[in-house]
Design an enzyme around this catalytic site. Structure first.
Site, PDB file in Angstrom:
ATOM      1  N   TYR A 271       0.799  -1.231   0.000  1.00  9.38           N
ATOM      2  CA  TYR A 271       0.000   0.000   0.000  1.00  9.38           C
ATOM      3  C   TYR A 271       0.831   1.280   0.000  1.00  9.38           C
ATOM      4  CZ  TYR A 271      -3.758  -3.266   0.993  1.00  9.38           C
ATOM      5  OH  TYR A 271      -4.655  -4.304   0.908  1.00  9.38           O
TER       6      TYR A 271
ATOM      7  N   ASN B 278     -13.494   3.615  -1.595  1.00  4.17           N
ATOM      8  CA  ASN B 278     -12.602   2.470  -1.412  1.00  4.17           C
ATOM      9  C   ASN B 278     -13.139   1.714  -0.204  1.00  4.17           C
ATOM     10  OD1 ASN B 278     -10.662   0.570  -1.016  1.00  4.17           O
ATOM     11  ND2 ASN B 278      -8.918   1.996  -1.064  1.00  4.17           N
TER      12      ASN B 278
ATOM     13  N   HIS C  22     -15.023  -7.047  -1.213  1.00  6.11           N
ATOM     14  CA  HIS C  22     -15.065  -8.447  -1.646  1.00  6.11           C
ATOM     15  C   HIS C  22     -16.074  -9.285  -0.859  1.00  6.11           C
ATOM     16  CE1 HIS C  22     -11.382  -6.910  -3.320  1.00  6.11           C
ATOM     17  NE2 HIS C  22     -10.824  -6.805  -2.123  1.00  6.11           N
TER      18      HIS C  22
ATOM     19  N   ASP D  63     -25.509  -3.087  -2.274  1.00  7.78           N
ATOM     20  CA  ASP D  63     -26.910  -2.644  -2.375  1.00  7.78           C
ATOM     21  C   ASP D  63     -27.011  -1.129  -2.187  1.00  7.78           C
ATOM     22  OD1 ASP D  63     -27.814  -5.206  -2.804  1.00  7.78           O
ATOM     23  OD2 ASP D  63     -28.531  -5.511  -0.749  1.00  7.78           O
TER      24      ASP D  63
ATOM     25  N   HIS E 215      -9.148   1.428  -5.723  1.00  9.62           N
ATOM     26  CA  HIS E 215      -8.298   0.545  -4.924  1.00  9.62           C
ATOM     27  C   HIS E 215      -6.850   0.983  -5.097  1.00  9.62           C
ATOM     28  CE1 HIS E 215     -11.603  -1.994  -3.927  1.00  9.62           C
ATOM     29  NE2 HIS E 215     -11.961  -1.977  -5.195  1.00  9.62           N
ATOM     30  N   ILE E 216      -6.166   1.104  -3.998  1.00  9.97           N
ATOM     31  CA  ILE E 216      -4.776   1.565  -4.003  1.00  9.97           C
ATOM     32  C   ILE E 216      -3.882   0.538  -4.702  1.00  9.97           C
ATOM     33  CG2 ILE E 216      -2.808   2.037  -2.469  1.00  9.97           C
ATOM     34  CD1 ILE E 216      -4.973   3.114  -0.436  1.00  9.97           C
ATOM     35  N   SER E 217      -4.079  -0.727  -4.337  1.00  7.56           N
ATOM     36  CA  SER E 217      -3.258  -1.797  -4.913  1.00  7.56           C
ATOM     37  C   SER E 217      -3.960  -2.380  -6.139  1.00  7.56           C
ATOM     38  CB  SER E 217      -3.044  -2.898  -3.872  1.00  7.56           C
ATOM     39  OG  SER E 217      -4.292  -3.510  -3.540  1.00  7.56           O
TER      40      SER E 217
ATOM     41  N   ARG F 285      -9.702 -11.358  -4.005  1.00  8.37           N
ATOM     42  CA  ARG F 285      -9.754  -9.895  -4.220  1.00  8.37           C
ATOM     43  C   ARG F 285     -10.185  -9.537  -5.645  1.00  8.37           C
ATOM     44  NH1 ARG F 285      -7.158  -7.841   0.430  1.00  8.37           N
ATOM     45  NH2 ARG F 285      -5.635  -9.333   1.211  1.00  8.37           N
TER      46      ARG F 285
END
Ligand code: DQA
Length: 142
Positions: free
Chosen positions: A22, A73, A79, A86, A99-101, A110
Site C-alpha cells: 500500500y 474504497n 469483496h 446494495d 483501490h490503491i493496490s 480480491r
C-alpha cells in the site's frame, strides 16, 4: 455539491500497514492529497474513514439523499459486502470505485467486487494517486 470520499476498514493504518503493498504514505497524506486536489479543481469534498460496515452504509445513504457523487474504497468489504453493494446500487450520483493496490495481481478472493457492477468508473493499482484521478474525472466530466 459535495463529493463524498469514503474509505473502509484498515485504511486508517496506511503508512504502517503492509507498505510493500500500500506504500508508505499515511491516511493523513491521503486526506491532504484529496483536499489539495479538490481545492485545485474547485470541488467541495467530505473525506471519511470507518472500520464499520454500517457506518459506510449510512454515509452512502447520506450521499444518496444529497444526490452526491461518491469516491469509494470499501477496502476488504469490497469483496464481502452485499449490503454495501446494495447501498451503491441506489446512488443517484456517480460512483468511482478506487483501490490503491492492483487487486487483480493479488489473491483470487480480491478479484471479485460487489461494488463494480454499480460503479461508473474504477481506478485500481495507482496508489493513493487513484483518489486524485477519481476527483479529477468527476470534476472534468462534469
Ligand atoms: C484495497 C484492496 C482490498 O483488497 C483490501 O482489502 C484493502 C485495500 C486497496 O485499496 O488496494 O483493504 O481496497
Amino acid at each position: 455539491m459535495t463529493v463524498f470520499v469514503l474509505n473502509g476498514p484498515n485504511l486508517n493504518r496506511l503508512g504502517t500497514r503492509e507498505p510493500d503493498i500500500y506504500g508508505s504514505r499515511t491516511y493523513q497524506d491521503l486526506v491532504e492529497l484529496c483536499e489539495r486536489e479538490a481545492g485545485r479543481l474547485g470541488l467541495s469534498i467530505r473525506v471519511e474513514q470507518s472500520n464499520a460496515e454500517s457506518q459506510l452504509i449510512d454515509w452512502l445513504h447520506e450521499a444518496a439523499d444529497a444526490g452526491a457523487d461518491v469516491v469509494l474504497n470499501a477496502a476488504g468489504y469490497t469483496h464481502t459486502s452485499v449490503a454495501i453493494g446494495d447501498a451503491c446500487a441506489s446512488l443517484p450520483g456517480r460512483l468511482i470505485e478506487v483501490h490503491i493496490s492492483n487487486v487483480h495481481r493479488r489473491e483470487a478472493f480480491r478479484h471479485h467486487s460487489y461494488l463494480s457492477a454499480h460503479a461508473d468508473g474504477i481506478i485500481i493499482g495507482c496508489g493513493i494517486d487513484g483518489y486524485r484521478l477519481a476527483l479529477e474525472h468527476l470534476a472534468l466530466a462534469g
